[in-house]
Scaffold this motif. Structure first.
Motif, PDB file in Angstrom:
ATOM      1  N   TYR A  14     -36.239  34.424  22.716  1.00 54.24           N
ATOM      2  CA  TYR A  14     -36.236  34.527  24.181  1.00 54.24           C
ATOM      3  C   TYR A  14     -35.238  35.630  24.494  1.00 54.24           C
ATOM      4  N   ASN A  17     -32.156  36.092  22.254  1.00 55.79           N
ATOM      5  CA  ASN A  17     -31.801  34.811  21.655  1.00 55.79           C
ATOM      6  C   ASN A  17     -32.884  34.374  20.660  1.00 55.79           C
ATOM      7  N   VAL A  19     -34.547  31.804  18.701  1.00 56.27           N
ATOM      8  CA  VAL A  19     -34.595  30.347  18.827  1.00 56.27           C
ATOM      9  C   VAL A  19     -35.253  29.706  17.607  1.00 56.27           C
ATOM     10  N   PRO A  38     -30.535  18.080  16.896  1.00 57.68           N
ATOM     11  CA  PRO A  38     -29.762  18.151  18.141  1.00 57.68           C
ATOM     12  C   PRO A  38     -30.480  18.941  19.227  1.00 57.68           C
ATOM     13  N   SER A  39     -30.055  18.699  20.438  1.00 51.62           N
ATOM     14  CA  SER A  39     -30.569  19.415  21.597  1.00 51.62           C
ATOM     15  C   SER A  39     -30.335  20.913  21.423  1.00 51.62           C
ATOM     16  N   GLY A  40     -31.343  21.706  21.757  1.00 56.34           N
ATOM     17  CA  GLY A  40     -31.221  23.161  21.652  1.00 56.34           C
ATOM     18  C   GLY A  40     -31.540  23.712  20.280  1.00 56.34           C
ATOM     19  N   SER A  41     -31.971  22.849  19.341  1.00 57.35           N
ATOM     20  CA  SER A  41     -32.225  23.325  17.975  1.00 57.35           C
ATOM     21  C   SER A  41     -33.610  23.950  17.806  1.00 57.35           C
ATOM     22  N   GLY A  42     -34.432  23.913  18.866  1.00 61.20           N
ATOM     23  CA  GLY A  42     -35.728  24.594  18.812  1.00 61.20           C
ATOM     24  C   GLY A  42     -36.928  23.676  18.633  1.00 61.20           C
ATOM     25  N   LYS A  43     -36.732  22.362  18.776  1.00 59.45           N
ATOM     26  CA  LYS A  43     -37.820  21.403  18.553  1.00 59.45           C
ATOM     27  C   LYS A  43     -38.978  21.631  19.530  1.00 59.45           C
ATOM     28  N   SER A  44     -38.643  21.732  20.821  1.00 55.80           N
ATOM     29  CA  SER A  44     -39.705  21.922  21.821  1.00 55.80           C
ATOM     30  C   SER A  44     -40.381  23.272  21.641  1.00 55.80           C
ATOM     31  N   THR A  45     -39.594  24.285  21.357  1.00 53.29           N
ATOM     32  CA  THR A  45     -40.167  25.620  21.164  1.00 53.29           C
ATOM     33  C   THR A  45     -41.138  25.615  19.992  1.00 53.29           C
ATOM     34  N   GLU A  54     -46.323  28.770  23.923  1.00 59.65           N
ATOM     35  CA  GLU A  54     -45.380  29.881  23.788  1.00 59.65           C
ATOM     36  C   GLU A  54     -45.920  30.807  22.713  1.00 59.65           C
TER      37      GLU A  54
HETATM   38  P1  ADP Z   1     -34.799  21.448  21.755  1.00 54.81           P
HETATM   39  O1  ADP Z   1     -36.178  21.014  22.174  1.00 54.81           O
HETATM   40  O2  ADP Z   1     -34.513  21.205  20.321  1.00 54.81           O
HETATM   41  O3  ADP Z   1     -33.738  20.858  22.637  1.00 54.81           O
HETATM   42  P2  ADP Z   1     -35.600  24.032  22.761  1.00 54.81           P
HETATM   43  O4  ADP Z   1     -36.731  24.481  21.905  1.00 54.81           O
HETATM   44  O5  ADP Z   1     -35.944  23.473  24.102  1.00 54.81           O
HETATM   45  O6  ADP Z   1     -34.698  23.022  21.929  1.00 54.81           O
HETATM   46  O7  ADP Z   1     -34.606  25.231  23.016  1.00 54.81           O
HETATM   47  C1  ADP Z   1     -34.077  26.017  21.973  1.00 54.81           C
HETATM   48  C2  ADP Z   1     -33.282  27.154  22.590  1.00 54.81           C
HETATM   49  O8  ADP Z   1     -34.170  28.010  23.291  1.00 54.81           O
HETATM   50  C3  ADP Z   1     -32.222  26.712  23.589  1.00 54.81           C
HETATM   51  O9  ADP Z   1     -31.118  27.538  23.398  1.00 54.81           O
HETATM   52  C4  ADP Z   1     -32.867  26.966  24.921  1.00 54.81           C
HETATM   53  O10 ADP Z   1     -31.910  27.256  25.891  1.00 54.81           O
HETATM   54  C5  ADP Z   1     -33.746  28.165  24.631  1.00 54.81           C
HETATM   55  N1  ADP Z   1     -34.973  28.184  25.468  1.00 54.81           N
HETATM   56  C6  ADP Z   1     -35.945  27.259  25.480  1.00 54.81           C
HETATM   57  N2  ADP Z   1     -36.925  27.593  26.324  1.00 54.81           N
HETATM   58  C7  ADP Z   1     -36.584  28.772  26.874  1.00 54.81           C
HETATM   59  C8  ADP Z   1     -37.188  29.656  27.822  1.00 54.81           C
HETATM   60  N3  ADP Z   1     -38.371  29.367  28.381  1.00 54.81           N
HETATM   61  N4  ADP Z   1     -36.523  30.784  28.140  1.00 54.81           N
HETATM   62  C9  ADP Z   1     -35.332  31.082  27.570  1.00 54.81           C
HETATM   63  N5  ADP Z   1     -34.706  30.299  26.673  1.00 54.81           N
HETATM   64  C10 ADP Z   1     -35.318  29.160  26.321  1.00 54.81           C
END
Ligand code: ADP
Ligand code: MG
Length: 243
Positions: A14, A17, A19, A38-45, A54
């Motif tokens: 992103y 950054n 991810v 942990p939160s922010g580790s990229g699971k959702s991405t 995405e």
């Molecule tokens: P998790 O699901 O493990 O909490 P995410 O995949 O949501 O992690 O996020 C991983 C990183 O990517 C975080 O630092 C988050 O801030 C960043 N991020 C997620 N989605 C976006 C986006 N749409 N635009 C910019 N940064 C993003």
């Protein structure tokens, strides 16, 4: 066994950054994989790149032999085969429960209205919610909304179901009914990838658990390996906090 999803050296940025930092994975048909970390580790991405919500920055994603990362692949056709369930349900608020369920298969011409409604009726029966078919989402509890969201995805007969923290927004007393439904889907042999903090569920239902940290898969093994014999200090630390 045959491969359902293959990920090769997946990177996602992103802006500047990074991810996802080079993820390679193979999921077999019928795998039930829980992703913890942990939160922010990229699971959702990671989940969102698997169904094209995405775009990958680089690397390859191959689903059922279709190269999602190839510009010539019809991403919508691939996506029809991948159901996704979100933390916040994402039901269409202006449609009844029934319309929520039949909308996609009818508009994508996968089923005609009669077939779609019959199937939706059967699925509502499975989750004991037949009497809610004409209800609006806002009148349902969180657990009911999430179960409707799950059968809405199942109505498309997906080969793969992705779940992003499906129980995180629920009151504790509603978590069990959603996990029970997921357990039944797993028993049917659907490939499932589930981001979750429900370690009990992961241990009992998953055949594989991934631990993510800082955009990489730090650990990957059976529930027994990961929960009882974690190899990485970071995994141990994380488990100590959540278990
Ligand atoms: P998790 O699901 O493990 O909490 P995410 O995949 O949501 O992690 O996020 C991983 C990183 O990517 C975080 O630092 C988050 O801030 C960043 N991020 C997620 N989605 C976006 C986006 N749409 N635009 C910019 N940064 C993003
Ligand atoms: Mg997330």
């Amino acid at each position: 066994m045959s491969t359902q999803i293959e990920v090769r050296d997946l990177h996602k940025y992103y802006g500047k950054n990074e991810v996802l930092k080079g993820i390679s994975l193979k999921f077999e048909k019928g795998d039930v994989v829980c992703v913890i970390g942990p939160s922010g580790s990229g699971k959702s991405t990671l989940l969102r790149t698997l169904n094209g919500l995405e775009e990958a920055t680089s690397g390859e994603i191959i689903v059922d032999g279709f190269r999602l990362t190839d510009k010539n692949t019809d991403i919508n056709r691939v996506r029809e085969n991948i159901g996704m369930v979100f933390q916040h349900f994402n039901l269409f608020p202006n449609m009844t429960v029934l319309e929520n369920i039949v909308y996609a298969p009818i508009s994508l011409k996968k089923l005609n209205r009669k077939e779609a409604e019959e199937k939706a009726t059967d699925l509502l029966d499975v989750i004991g919610m037949s009497e809610f078919r004409d209800a609006m989402p806002e009148t349902l509890s969180g657990g009911q909304k999430q179960r409707v969201a799950i059968i809405r995805a199942l109505e498309m007969d997906p080969d793969v179901m992705l779940f992003d923290e499906p129980t995180s927004a629920l009151d504790p007393e509603m978590v069990g009914e959603v996990l029970d439904l997921m357990r039944r889907i797993a028993a049917d042999g659907t490939t499932m990838i589930i981001v979750t903090h429900e370690m009990g569920f992961a241990r009992k239902v998953a055949n594989r658990v991934l631990f993510t940290e800082g955009g990489v898969i730090l650990e990957d093994g059976t529930p027994e390996q990961l929960f009882d014999h974690p190899q990485q200090d970071r995994t141990k630390e994380f488990l100590d906090k959540v278990l």
